[in-house]
Scaffold this active site. Structure first.
Site, short mmCIF file in Angstrom:
data_model
loop_
_atom_site.label_atom_id
_atom_site.label_comp_id
_atom_site.label_asym_id
_atom_site.label_seq_id
_atom_site.Cartn_x
_atom_site.Cartn_y
_atom_site.Cartn_z
N ASP A 23 20.78 -3.61 -64.22
CA ASP A 23 22.04 -3.56 -64.93
C ASP A 23 22.26 -2.23 -65.65
O ASP A 23 23.38 -1.77 -65.80
CB ASP A 23 22.12 -4.70 -65.96
CG ASP A 23 22.21 -6.05 -65.24
OD1 ASP A 23 22.59 -6.03 -64.06
OD2 ASP A 23 21.93 -7.07 -65.87
N TYR B 186 31.55 -11.81 -63.67
CA TYR B 186 30.93 -11.37 -62.42
C TYR B 186 30.91 -9.86 -62.36
O TYR B 186 31.77 -9.18 -62.91
CB TYR B 186 31.71 -11.91 -61.21
CG TYR B 186 31.52 -13.38 -60.97
CD1 TYR B 186 30.59 -13.83 -60.06
CD2 TYR B 186 32.27 -14.31 -61.66
CE1 TYR B 186 30.42 -15.18 -59.82
CE2 TYR B 186 32.10 -15.66 -61.44
CZ TYR B 186 31.17 -16.09 -60.52
OH TYR B 186 31.01 -17.42 -60.30
N LYS B 187 29.93 -9.34 -61.64
CA LYS B 187 29.86 -7.91 -61.39
C LYS B 187 30.65 -7.61 -60.12
O LYS B 187 30.26 -8.03 -59.04
CB LYS B 187 28.40 -7.46 -61.22
CG LYS B 187 27.53 -7.75 -62.43
CD LYS B 187 26.08 -7.47 -62.12
CE LYS B 187 25.19 -7.87 -63.28
NZ LYS B 187 23.77 -7.68 -62.96
N THR B 188 31.77 -6.93 -60.26
CA THR B 188 32.60 -6.61 -59.11
C THR B 188 32.12 -5.30 -58.50
O THR B 188 32.16 -4.26 -59.14
CB THR B 188 34.07 -6.48 -59.53
OG1 THR B 188 34.49 -7.71 -60.12
CG2 THR B 188 34.94 -6.18 -58.33
N GLU C 159 29.60 -0.60 -61.02
CA GLU C 159 30.10 -1.96 -61.09
C GLU C 159 30.94 -2.15 -62.33
O GLU C 159 30.81 -1.45 -63.32
CB GLU C 159 28.95 -2.97 -61.10
CG GLU C 159 28.14 -2.95 -59.81
CD GLU C 159 27.06 -4.00 -59.84
OE1 GLU C 159 26.80 -4.53 -60.92
OE2 GLU C 159 26.49 -4.29 -58.79
#
Length: 652
Positions: free
Chosen positions: A8, A22-24, A15
């Site tokens: 992360d 949510y991680k797009t 991202e």
């Protein structure tokens, strides 16, 4: 190749976290379309709505146009570009910009630079795809062959300069030439080196081969050295692909593959969302691999990227601000003054942010296998929440793909499911889940519909399972079942398979269509296209006769059970006709038994028989009159009526 995700703290530029948590993952796609005489030769149209013939190059350009057209609305942060190679002209930079150094790529024409598509670029690509006559200068093929090493190096420079931090970068190669360099080993080796550079950069290459009636595209002649089957970090691991389409490795008619891709983009494929990345999967003490998790099935809704202020001379993006105000004095409350509390027994118990965080801390995110069970031990109703699809990742532990593949094969072969202790994210509650292996699924074109991987199904706790009310169902008579079987047989879907991608959400499609018309300055559509509307005429033509026959049988069975036939639009038959069908020609109207006047007599008689447990001695009319007076159903046989009377007195 599988898309790789890092920790992360390395995802600042790559991202975005949307409103759902949510991680797009932003996607960068570069279309590389070869231009040669065979690609420009018209053939069968890839679009069934288009009459006449169409060249493979035109079909590929239309595919790129439709993909760009839908992504400019549904995925506004994604990048797309179109690179034509094998052209007489060469262009690697925009005329309005300065050249990117002194680099030169002969016979490579960058028609659309890799960037977020604009309305102008979409219109230009549409003009190139629709009218090849005006674009003949651009689509003029070169007399000398193009070097694939140059093409791949050109793509490398485009991705490096325009999308250096994108985690999802894909190169789509559309060609009908399966051996561009013949037996020239130097050029083949140079192309393989450039392909390796792209994979080391994190770019995946997908091939869309075009086959002709007189020649089948052969991957082994050249592209098996370009399209990697294994993970670069673990070459010996089995091959997996987590991609929107596996048409790159499918065999068959390339035009049919483009047709498949063209139809799939109309279903509005959303951006890939990683729910968690590099999660440790613990198979035993000190034995871990890393996996990434996704929600492959999730309801898609219109995305709103921001507010627009229209009161000025030009539309402007509005920036929202939130201010907390005291209810009694209307003064502005600072963030440090706000405290969180829970109510217990009428009092408010205040917790500090650190205490609240510790209350939700059940340990680090992990997937820990604690046992194995046969698949038969997992009931169908246990799947009450969205499952997680997990996929191997080489981010933390090299060799994860190999171990993951071995576990996947073992679970599939033995039909087992692993019981796991699962904490998906920090501050998330732990759940028990069933880890199941899912095989790869492909369609009739050989295109991958679902990748091979494993699913985590969160198992419900006792409080999550709602007890169904007790129901006593009566099995329909055999004649009704037989006639309904004909109805069902006439209403089968093609090949007996329901494909949800063929029925897009009409409301969502209408939303995208309006946005597309406004963005591209097109005429507003009059009405939406709804593919979910049943085809009533076809249904009536196939099954109308059988439905009417079933309705007649239903009336017959209801009358035989002692009920009164409901009024329908069918021709009502007389008693003689019904007697002729049942073969009971000597049937006579039933005599009405003598009962006491008023409901009090029926009440007293029914209660007396209930207390003596002799309700079965009462006649059917008396039982029906009693049930009707108390607002209960009078349908069914005598045993059903007696049972309803007993239930009435028991509850009373």
């Amino acid at each position: 190749m599988a898309d790789e995700y890092r920790d992360d703290d390395q995802l600042e530029d790559e991202e975005e976290i949307d409103e759902t948590g949510y991680k797009t993952v932003k996607d960068a796609i570069l279309f590389a379309i070869e231009i040669n005489e065979s690609m420009l030769t018209p053939g069968p149209s890839a679009d069934p709505k288009t009459k006449g013939e169409e060249s493979p190059a035109s079909a590929a350009l239309k595919c790129a146009y439709h993909l760009m057209q839908q992504r400019i609305i549904s995925n506004p942060h994604d990048m797309m570009g179109v690179l034509l190679y094998g052209t007489q002209a060469s262009k690697f930079y925009d005329e309005e910009e300065t050249s990117r150094g002194d680099l030169s790529y002969p016979h490579c024409y960058l028609f659309t630079d890799l960037d977020v598509p604009s309305a102008h670029e979409v219109k230009e690509l549409r003009g190139l795809a629709d009218d090849e006559g005006e674009a003949r200068d651009v689509l003029n093929p070169s007399a000398e062959p193009v070097s694939m090493a140059n093409v791949l190096f050109c793509a490398n420079q485009i991705f490096t300069s325009k999308a250096p931090n994108f985690l999802s970068r894909r190169l789509f190669i559309v060609t009908d030439n399966d051996n561009p360099h013949g037996e020239n080993k130097a050029l083949r080796s140079a192309a393989a080196v450039r392909a390796r550079d792209l994979y080391d950069l994190g770019v995946s290459i997908e091939l869309f081969p075009i086959s002709h009636p007189d020649h089948e595209f052969d991957h082994a002649r050249f592209y098996d050295d370009i399209i990697y089957r294994a993970s670069p970090t673990d070459p010996d691991a089995p091959s997996y692909q987590l991609a929107d389409s596996k048409a790159s490795t499918a065999t068959g008619d390339g035009i049919a593959l483009l047709k498949t891709l063209l139809s799939s983009i109309h279903s509005r494929s959303v951006a890939r969302r990683a729910y968690f990345s590099n999660m440790p999967l613990e198979l035993g003490p000190d034995f871990r691999i890393s996996v990434s998790g996704y929600h492959l099935f999730r309801r898609q809704q219109p995305a709103r990227s921001g507010y627009v202020w229209l009161e000025g001379e030009h539309p402007q993006m509005a920036q929202g601000e939130t201010t907390a105000i005291a209810d009694d004095t209307a003064r502005t409350v600072e963030k440090g003054e706000i405290k969180k509390a829970y109510k217990f027994g009428g009092d408010q118990v205040i917790f500090t942010p650190e205490e609240l965080k510790s209350l939700r801390d059940f340990g680090d995110p992990v997937i820990r296998i604690i046992g194995f069970k046969p698949l038969s031990a997992l009931p169908f109703w246990a799947n009450v929440k969205h499952p997680f699809f997990i996929y191997p990742s080489e981010g933390d532990y090299v060799g994860s793909t190999r171990v993951f593949a071995a576990l996947h094969r073992k679970l599939l072969r033995d039909r087992k499911a692993a019981l796991v202790w699962f904490i998906p994210r920090k501050a998330s509650g732990p759940v028990l889940g069933a880890l199941m292996a899912g095989p790869e699924k492909i369609d009739e074109y050989g295109v991958q519909k679902l990748p091979p991987g494993m699913w985590i199904i969160p198992l419900p706790f006792a409080d999550d399972v709602r007890q169904n009310p007790e129901t006593r169902l009566t099995v329909a008579p055999e004649p009704l079942i037989d006639k309904m079987r004909y109805v069902v047989q006439q209403l089968q879907l093609p090949k007996g398979i329901y494909d949800p991608s063929r029925y897009p959400n009409p409301s969502l499609q209408w939303h995208y269509r309006i946005l597309q018309a406004l963005a591209l300055d097109e005429d507003l559509p009059e009405k939406p296209e709804d593919k979910t509307i049943p085809k009533y005429r076809q249904i009536d033509k196939r099954a109308g006769f059988y439905v009417l026959s079933w309705a007649e049988e239903l009336e017959k069975q209801y009358a035989a059970a002692g009920g009164t036939a409901a009024q329908t639009t069918l021709v009502k038959r007389s008693a003689k006709d019904r007697d002729a069908e049942t073969g009971d020609s000597a049937s006579q109207p039933a005599k009405k038994p003598k009962v006491e006047d008023g409901s009090s007599g029926i009440e007293a008689e029914t209660r007396m028989h209930y207390e003596k447990n002799t309700l079965s001695k009462l006649t059917v009319p008396i039982l029906k009159d009693f049930l009707h007076s108390h607002g209960r159903s009078t349908a069914g046989k005598k045993a059903d009526l007696v049972e309803r009377v007993e239930e009435y007195y028991e509850r009373k």
